[in-house]
Design an enzyme around this catalytic site. Sequence first.
Site, PDB file in Angstrom:
ATOM      1  N   TRP A   1       0.833  -1.215   0.000  1.00  0.00           N
ATOM      2  CA  TRP A   1       0.000   0.000   0.000  1.00  0.00           C
ATOM      3  C   TRP A   1       0.863   1.258   0.000  1.00  0.00           C
ATOM      4  CZ3 TRP A   1      -4.263  -1.186  -1.957  1.00  0.00           C
ATOM      5  CH2 TRP A   1      -4.939  -2.369  -1.617  1.00  0.00           C
TER       6      TRP A   1
ATOM      7  N   ASP B   1      -1.445   6.583   6.336  1.00  0.00           N
ATOM      8  CA  ASP B   1      -2.558   5.709   5.968  1.00  0.00           C
ATOM      9  C   ASP B   1      -2.766   4.751   7.136  1.00  0.00           C
ATOM     10  OD1 ASP B   1      -4.165   3.645   5.034  1.00  0.00           O
ATOM     11  OD2 ASP B   1      -2.981   3.229   3.236  1.00  0.00           O
TER      12      ASP B   1
ATOM     13  N   LYS C   1     -11.901  -1.777   6.688  1.00  0.00           N
ATOM     14  CA  LYS C   1     -11.038  -2.689   7.428  1.00  0.00           C
ATOM     15  C   LYS C   1     -11.520  -2.773   8.881  1.00  0.00           C
ATOM     16  CE  LYS C   1      -8.713  -3.177   3.717  1.00  0.00           C
ATOM     17  NZ  LYS C   1      -7.536  -2.476   3.233  1.00  0.00           N
TER      18      LYS C   1
HETATM   19  C1  LIG Z   1      -7.082  -1.931   1.993  1.00  0.00           C
HETATM   20  C2  LIG Z   1      -6.064  -0.886   2.097  1.00  0.00           C
HETATM   21  C3  LIG Z   1      -5.962   0.143   1.151  1.00  0.00           C
HETATM   22  C4  LIG Z   1      -6.848   0.230  -0.081  1.00  0.00           C
HETATM   23  O1  LIG Z   1      -8.134   0.532   0.274  1.00  0.00           O
HETATM   24  P1  LIG Z   1      -9.263   0.828  -0.830  1.00  0.00           P
HETATM   25  O2  LIG Z   1     -10.332   1.458  -0.007  1.00  0.00           O
HETATM   26  O3  LIG Z   1      -9.635  -0.497  -1.405  1.00  0.00           O
HETATM   27  O4  LIG Z   1      -8.691   1.739  -1.835  1.00  0.00           O
HETATM   28  C5  LIG Z   1      -5.014   1.118   1.356  1.00  0.00           C
HETATM   29  N1  LIG Z   1      -4.188   1.084   2.410  1.00  0.00           N
HETATM   30  C6  LIG Z   1      -4.256   0.102   3.336  1.00  0.00           C
HETATM   31  C7  LIG Z   1      -3.328   0.134   4.505  1.00  0.00           C
HETATM   32  C8  LIG Z   1      -5.189  -0.907   3.211  1.00  0.00           C
HETATM   33  O5  LIG Z   1      -5.247  -1.881   4.138  1.00  0.00           O
END
Ligand SMILES: *Cc1c(COP(=O)(O)O)cnc(C)c1O
Length: 360
Positions: free
Chosen positions: A101, A171, A195
């Site tokens: 990511w 993030d 998540k």
């Molecule tokens: C799942 C995830 C993403 C991507 O998320 P989307 O909403 O599908 O774009 C980005 N960063 C992390 C840390 C993730 O776990």
Amino acid sequence: MSRVYNFSAGPAVLPESVLEEVAKEMMDYNNTGMSVMEMSHRSAAFQQIIDEAEKDLRELMNIPDNYKVLFLQGGASQQFAMIPMNLMKNKVADFIVTGQWAKKAYQEAQKYGQANKIASSEDKTFSYIPDCSDLPISPDADYVYICENNTIYGTKFKELPNTKGKDLVADVSSCFLSEPVDVSKYAIIYGGVQKNIGPAGMVIVIIREDLITDTPLPGTPTMLTYKTHADAGSLYNTPNAYCIYVCGKVFKWLKAMGGLEEMKRRNEEKAKILYDFLDSSKLFKGTVVAKDRSLMNVPFVTGDKDLDAKFVKEAAAEGLVNLKGHRTVGGMRASIYNAMPKEGVEKLVAFMKKFEEENA
Ligand SMILES: *Cc1c(COP(=O)(O)O)cnc(C)c1O
């Protein structure tokens, strides 16, 4: 009705009490005679839902007044572009690449300016967090970027990097609301909610007000300008209204559980059950350096692909589902987010013990 223990990395398990509540309100939300799905986002009833969601989130995370909370679409992935488009004034940003990511965010930022990889753990398949105490931060960097919890590899920054005074962007998709954080240490803290919070289809961006300007990079679409959404209270266009509603329910659930201190205690307790077993097992091994282990995503392997597949299959038959590791890593991964009850982890470990005996 038969519920399973769902160890999916995302979309993921939600609190059962929240699911029951939204089911109860499906046909008639709070005497409106309609579901939140059918409601105008300009209605008084919805305004109350979004206002309350923001208020509860601010309370849970102790968000300072000089930060805006934005409920946006496009997922976490859209932020990989939106952040550089809005923050890259000098067209320079530094990235600490600790997984897929972070790597995607780093690659996307290259479209908008100079993205520097100032540290990485790719040499050992992202199984650790690099030492970030004295990195070569660029003097003109607009920000330093991290992915705080690496969903795929199961590592977590236990200490924030020393950014030498530069703004930090993080993030937190897979550790959002899993423990208390000091929001004032971040310029932007953001995450997709599917998540650890709610249903798929939304990202929450918590951004320091001085970063919200009307001068993003030339050509930035209106919809990708933070100011558009900040000025409109996340209602510039139709938001993911139902997702905001469910997230609001989860915020209330978290408050009722005792807030983020209590979630941290519970998450540490749950993760310890699993990691203690992995450390003592002769068959299963954790794949991450112990000090960098995530409380949320726990990857492990037997070392034998066929045995891994057999484990995933037999676990599913016991109601322990979605334990297959990410396609880029293999093995297994148990995601044990806030809404995973302790019994789910205990059941998993009991099954792993049984499997180990049978396959010794
Ligand atoms: C799942 C995830 C993403 C991507 O998320 P989307 O909403 O599908 O774009 C980005 N960063 C992390 C840390 C993730 O776990």
